[in-house]
Write a protein that holds these residues in place. Structure first.
Motif, mmCIF file in Angstrom:
data_model
loop_
_atom_site.group_PDB
_atom_site.id
_atom_site.type_symbol
_atom_site.label_atom_id
_atom_site.label_comp_id
_atom_site.label_asym_id
_atom_site.label_seq_id
_atom_site.Cartn_x
_atom_site.Cartn_y
_atom_site.Cartn_z
ATOM 1 N N SER A 89 -2.875 -7.458 4.198
ATOM 2 C CA SER A 89 -3.629 -6.231 4.836
ATOM 3 C C SER A 89 -3.365 -6.475 6.391
ATOM 4 O O SER A 89 -3.046 -7.397 6.977
ATOM 5 C CB SER A 89 -5.113 -6.105 4.277
ATOM 6 N N PHE A 90 -3.572 -5.103 6.873
ATOM 7 C CA PHE A 90 -3.347 -4.728 8.373
ATOM 8 C C PHE A 90 -4.345 -3.919 8.822
ATOM 9 O O PHE A 90 -4.840 -3.154 8.138
ATOM 10 C CB PHE A 90 -2.012 -4.219 8.620
ATOM 11 N N VAL A 141 -5.431 -1.418 5.943
ATOM 12 C CA VAL A 141 -4.374 -0.868 5.142
ATOM 13 C C VAL A 141 -3.713 -2.310 4.327
ATOM 14 O O VAL A 141 -3.434 -3.174 5.027
ATOM 15 C CB VAL A 141 -3.302 -0.243 5.835
ATOM 16 N N TRP A 142 -3.861 -2.031 2.826
ATOM 17 C CA TRP A 142 -3.188 -3.050 2.103
ATOM 18 C C TRP A 142 -1.830 -2.804 2.068
ATOM 19 O O TRP A 142 -1.146 -1.642 1.473
ATOM 20 C CB TRP A 142 -3.779 -3.019 0.780
ATOM 21 N N ALA A 143 -0.686 -3.658 2.763
ATOM 22 C CA ALA A 143 0.612 -3.299 2.531
ATOM 23 C C ALA A 143 1.138 -4.042 1.115
ATOM 24 O O ALA A 143 1.968 -3.466 0.353
ATOM 25 C CB ALA A 143 1.411 -4.099 3.843
ATOM 26 N N VAL A 144 0.489 -5.116 0.877
ATOM 27 C CA VAL A 144 0.471 -5.587 -0.481
ATOM 28 C C VAL A 144 -0.679 -6.358 -0.943
ATOM 29 O O VAL A 144 -1.460 -6.710 -0.418
ATOM 30 C CB VAL A 144 1.442 -6.796 -0.287
ATOM 31 N N GLY A 175 5.483 -1.772 0.754
ATOM 32 C CA GLY A 175 5.269 -3.099 1.039
ATOM 33 C C GLY A 175 6.509 -3.985 0.614
ATOM 34 O O GLY A 175 6.145 -5.169 0.570
ATOM 35 N N LYS A 176 7.644 -3.417 0.430
ATOM 36 C CA LYS A 176 8.670 -4.085 0.002
ATOM 37 C C LYS A 176 8.946 -5.226 0.951
ATOM 38 O O LYS A 176 9.258 -6.314 0.896
ATOM 39 C CB LYS A 176 9.920 -3.283 -0.007
ATOM 40 N N SER A 177 9.272 -4.805 2.230
ATOM 41 C CA SER A 177 9.794 -5.653 3.266
ATOM 42 C C SER A 177 8.471 -6.874 3.629
ATOM 43 O O SER A 177 8.798 -7.987 3.921
ATOM 44 C CB SER A 177 9.951 -4.930 4.735
ATOM 45 N N THR A 178 7.426 -6.342 3.525
ATOM 46 C CA THR A 178 5.980 -7.239 3.533
ATOM 47 C C THR A 178 6.188 -8.345 2.577
ATOM 48 O O THR A 178 6.056 -9.569 2.763
ATOM 49 C CB THR A 178 4.820 -6.427 3.646
ATOM 50 N N LEU A 179 6.379 -7.974 1.173
ATOM 51 C CA LEU A 179 6.436 -9.072 0.364
ATOM 52 C C LEU A 179 7.686 -9.957 0.370
ATOM 53 O O LEU A 179 7.436 -11.101 0.502
ATOM 54 C CB LEU A 179 6.749 -8.118 -1.078
ATOM 55 N N ILE A 180 8.703 -9.683 0.887
ATOM 56 C CA ILE A 180 10.109 -10.338 1.145
ATOM 57 C C ILE A 180 9.566 -11.173 2.413
ATOM 58 O O ILE A 180 10.023 -12.351 2.350
ATOM 59 C CB ILE A 180 11.141 -9.375 1.387
#
Length: 94
Positions: free
Chosen positions: A21-22, A29-32, A54-59
């Motif tokens: 989260s950020f 805000v939850w990115a993942v 959240g794709k980039s955050t997960l990667i």
């Protein structure tokens, strides 16, 4: 916890209950949130979704470039405490 069917290929990467989260000025805000993923030997894995999903955050989390708020990421076996050590075991040093 993720489980493997009998006779399944070796798990190379396990993502279990991962969240990131950020904080903004007014909210969190939850990115993942609570992501699970298992990649086995011989599989091709693709991460896709809408912009901002959240794709980039997960990667970045899987690559060890960012730290998860919760969950675990690592090889199918025991995860190294330091994400960089897990990354080195998964994909080699940079």
């Amino acid at each position: 916890m993720l489980t493997s069917p009998a006779g399944a290929a070796e798990t190379l990467l396990a993502v279990e209950g991962v969240s990131r989260s950020f904080a903004t000025h007014s909210e969190m805000v939850w990115a993942v949130r609570d992501a699970d993923l298992r990649a086995r030997a011989g599989e091709f894995v693709c991460v896709f979704g809408a912009s901002g999903s959240g794709k980039s955050t997960l990667i970045n989390l899987v690559a060890g470039l960012d730290h998860a708020d919760a969950g675990r990421i690592g090889p199918g076996g025991p995860m190294a405490v330091d994400p960089a050590l897990s990354r080195n075991r998964l994909v080699g040093g940079l």
